[in-house]
Design a protein around this motif. Structure first.
Motif, short mmCIF file in Angstrom:
data_model
loop_
_atom_site.label_atom_id
_atom_site.label_comp_id
_atom_site.label_asym_id
_atom_site.label_seq_id
_atom_site.Cartn_x
_atom_site.Cartn_y
_atom_site.Cartn_z
N MET A 185 0.83 -1.21 0.00
CA MET A 185 0.00 0.00 0.00
C MET A 185 0.86 1.25 0.00
SD MET A 185 -3.42 -0.58 2.27
CE MET A 185 -2.68 -1.36 3.68
N VAL A 186 1.95 1.23 0.79
CA VAL A 186 2.83 2.40 0.84
C VAL A 186 3.56 2.58 -0.49
CG1 VAL A 186 4.88 3.36 1.95
CG2 VAL A 186 3.12 2.29 3.33
N ILE A 187 4.06 1.47 -1.06
CA ILE A 187 4.83 1.57 -2.30
C ILE A 187 3.96 2.02 -3.46
CG2 ILE A 187 6.14 0.25 -4.01
CD1 ILE A 187 7.02 -1.58 -1.65
N VAL A 188 2.86 1.28 -3.70
CA VAL A 188 2.02 1.58 -4.86
C VAL A 188 1.24 2.87 -4.66
CG1 VAL A 188 0.14 0.73 -6.31
CG2 VAL A 188 1.83 -0.87 -5.43
N LEU B 151 -6.93 1.61 -5.46
CA LEU B 151 -6.02 2.56 -6.10
C LEU B 151 -6.77 3.54 -7.00
CD1 LEU B 151 -3.01 3.22 -6.30
CD2 LEU B 151 -2.87 1.71 -8.28
N SER B 152 -7.98 3.19 -7.43
CA SER B 152 -8.72 4.05 -8.35
C SER B 152 -9.16 5.36 -7.69
CB SER B 152 -9.94 3.31 -8.90
OG SER B 152 -10.80 2.93 -7.85
N HIS B 153 -9.27 5.37 -6.37
CA HIS B 153 -9.69 6.59 -5.68
C HIS B 153 -8.71 6.94 -4.54
CE1 HIS B 153 -11.74 3.08 -3.81
NE2 HIS B 153 -11.39 3.66 -2.68
N VAL B 154 -7.44 6.58 -4.74
CA VAL B 154 -6.48 6.82 -3.68
C VAL B 154 -6.06 8.29 -3.66
CG1 VAL B 154 -4.40 6.34 -5.05
CG2 VAL B 154 -4.38 5.90 -2.61
N ASN B 155 -5.90 8.81 -2.47
CA ASN B 155 -5.28 10.12 -2.24
C ASN B 155 -4.60 10.06 -0.89
OD1 ASN B 155 -7.29 10.70 -0.21
ND2 ASN B 155 -8.70 11.25 -1.87
N LYS C 98 -3.76 7.31 4.26
CA LYS C 98 -3.54 7.35 5.71
C LYS C 98 -4.54 6.47 6.43
CE LYS C 98 -3.59 11.84 6.12
NZ LYS C 98 -3.59 13.18 6.74
N THR C 99 -5.80 6.49 6.00
CA THR C 99 -6.82 5.67 6.65
C THR C 99 -6.52 4.19 6.46
OG1 THR C 99 -8.47 7.40 6.26
CG2 THR C 99 -9.28 5.20 6.80
N LYS C 100 -6.15 3.79 5.25
CA LYS C 100 -5.85 2.39 4.98
C LYS C 100 -4.62 1.94 5.75
CE LYS C 100 -8.15 1.88 0.54
NZ LYS C 100 -9.07 0.85 1.09
N LEU C 101 -3.61 2.80 5.85
CA LEU C 101 -2.42 2.46 6.62
C LEU C 101 -2.77 2.29 8.10
CD1 LEU C 101 0.30 4.78 5.03
CD2 LEU C 101 -0.08 2.35 4.64
N ALA C 102 -3.64 3.15 8.61
CA ALA C 102 -4.05 3.04 10.01
C ALA C 102 -4.77 1.71 10.26
CB ALA C 102 -4.95 4.22 10.39
N MET C 103 -5.63 1.31 9.32
CA MET C 103 -6.34 0.03 9.47
C MET C 103 -5.36 -1.14 9.41
SD MET C 103 -9.36 0.97 10.02
CE MET C 103 -10.08 -0.67 10.03
N ALA C 104 -4.36 -1.05 8.54
CA ALA C 104 -3.36 -2.12 8.45
C ALA C 104 -2.56 -2.22 9.74
CB ALA C 104 -2.44 -1.87 7.26
N SER D 233 -6.87 6.31 17.21
CA SER D 233 -6.18 7.12 16.20
C SER D 233 -6.77 6.89 14.82
CB SER D 233 -4.68 6.79 16.18
OG SER D 233 -4.09 7.09 17.42
N ALA D 234 -7.05 5.62 14.49
CA ALA D 234 -7.65 5.31 13.19
C ALA D 234 -9.04 5.93 13.07
CB ALA D 234 -7.74 3.79 13.00
N MET D 235 -9.82 5.86 14.15
CA MET D 235 -11.15 6.47 14.13
C MET D 235 -11.05 7.99 13.95
SD MET D 235 -12.93 4.23 17.16
CE MET D 235 -14.41 5.22 17.19
N ALA D 236 -10.07 8.60 14.61
CA ALA D 236 -9.89 10.05 14.49
C ALA D 236 -9.48 10.43 13.07
CB ALA D 236 -8.84 10.53 15.49
N ILE D 237 -8.59 9.62 12.46
CA ILE D 237 -8.16 9.89 11.08
C ILE D 237 -9.34 9.76 10.13
CG2 ILE D 237 -6.76 9.00 9.17
CD1 ILE D 237 -4.62 8.27 11.26
#
Length: 201
Positions: A104-107, A129-133, A138-144, A181-185
């Motif tokens: 996720m970080v690389i791509v 990836l079609s709607h990544v920003n 940041k949200t996906k990284l927090a969930m991971a 933290s993930a909920m706040a993000i």
């Protein structure tokens, strides 16, 4: 890596073009993460090979497994039981989840901060990836990270007898902090998206 151009417009002047091209300095960082991914793949197969070898009765593989799941201050396991297998499998899942985080970080990072990958229409394009920003990433990284923390917490609870109450409480509190933290993000991202939509209208 030619001078960037504005769509349907003139070339950028030298200073803005130079500043914009500085984004390529991030490329070695992402290549380094790919090498880290290779290390995780190698580690995964070493652990899996030892687990299979231990199940087949290989003594060296069995001792390696026992060392891998050993808790400091606790006695080493004496046989390959359900708990030992579960700890090894959780370790493998942990490697997979960290590997997913790296992807996720690389791509996502390359697509967001360096250059478009032009994967539109590719059958293997990741759905996210079609709607990544930056906010989505940041949200996906927090969930991971929460998933990885959950695996470590579960491994601790399996060996709860070998840990003090202070360690158990500290790890639980840290996991809860990750959740909050993930909920706040996610909430902040929702507010920003809502504000942006209202500003459009």
């Amino acid at each position: 890596m030619t001078d960037p151009q504005r769509p349907n417009g003139p070339r950028l002047s030298p200073i803005p073009a130079f500043i914009f091209m500085s984004r390529w300095l991030q490329l070695p960082l992402y290549l380094g993460l790919i090498l880290a991914q290779c290390v995780y793949v190698f580690h995964f197969w070493v652990e899996l090979k030892d687990l299979i070898g231990a199940a087949l009765g290989n003594e060296a593989a069995l001792q390696h497994i026992f060392q891998a799941v050993a808790v400091p201050g606790a006695a080493l396991p004496t046989k390959l039981n359900e708990s030992t297998i579960m700890l090894v499998v959780l370790g493998l899942i942990d490697v997979v989840m960290i590997s997913n985080l790296l992807i996720m970080v690389i791509v996502g990072g390359y697509e967001t901060f360096v250059s478009r990958m032009h994967l539109e229409g590719h059958p293997d394009q990741p759905e996210w990836l079609s709607h990544v920003n930056a906010s989505v990433l940041k949200t996906k990284l927090a969930m991971a990270i929460i998933g990885i923390s959950s695996i470590h917490l579960l491994k601790t609870f399996i060996n709860a007898a070998a840990y003090s109450d202070k360690v158990l409480v500290a790890q639980t509190v840290i996991h809860v902090v990750f959740l909050l933290s993930a909920m706040a993000i996610a909430y902040t991202d929702r507010l920003m998206t809502s504000t942006h939509d209202k500003a459009k209208h």
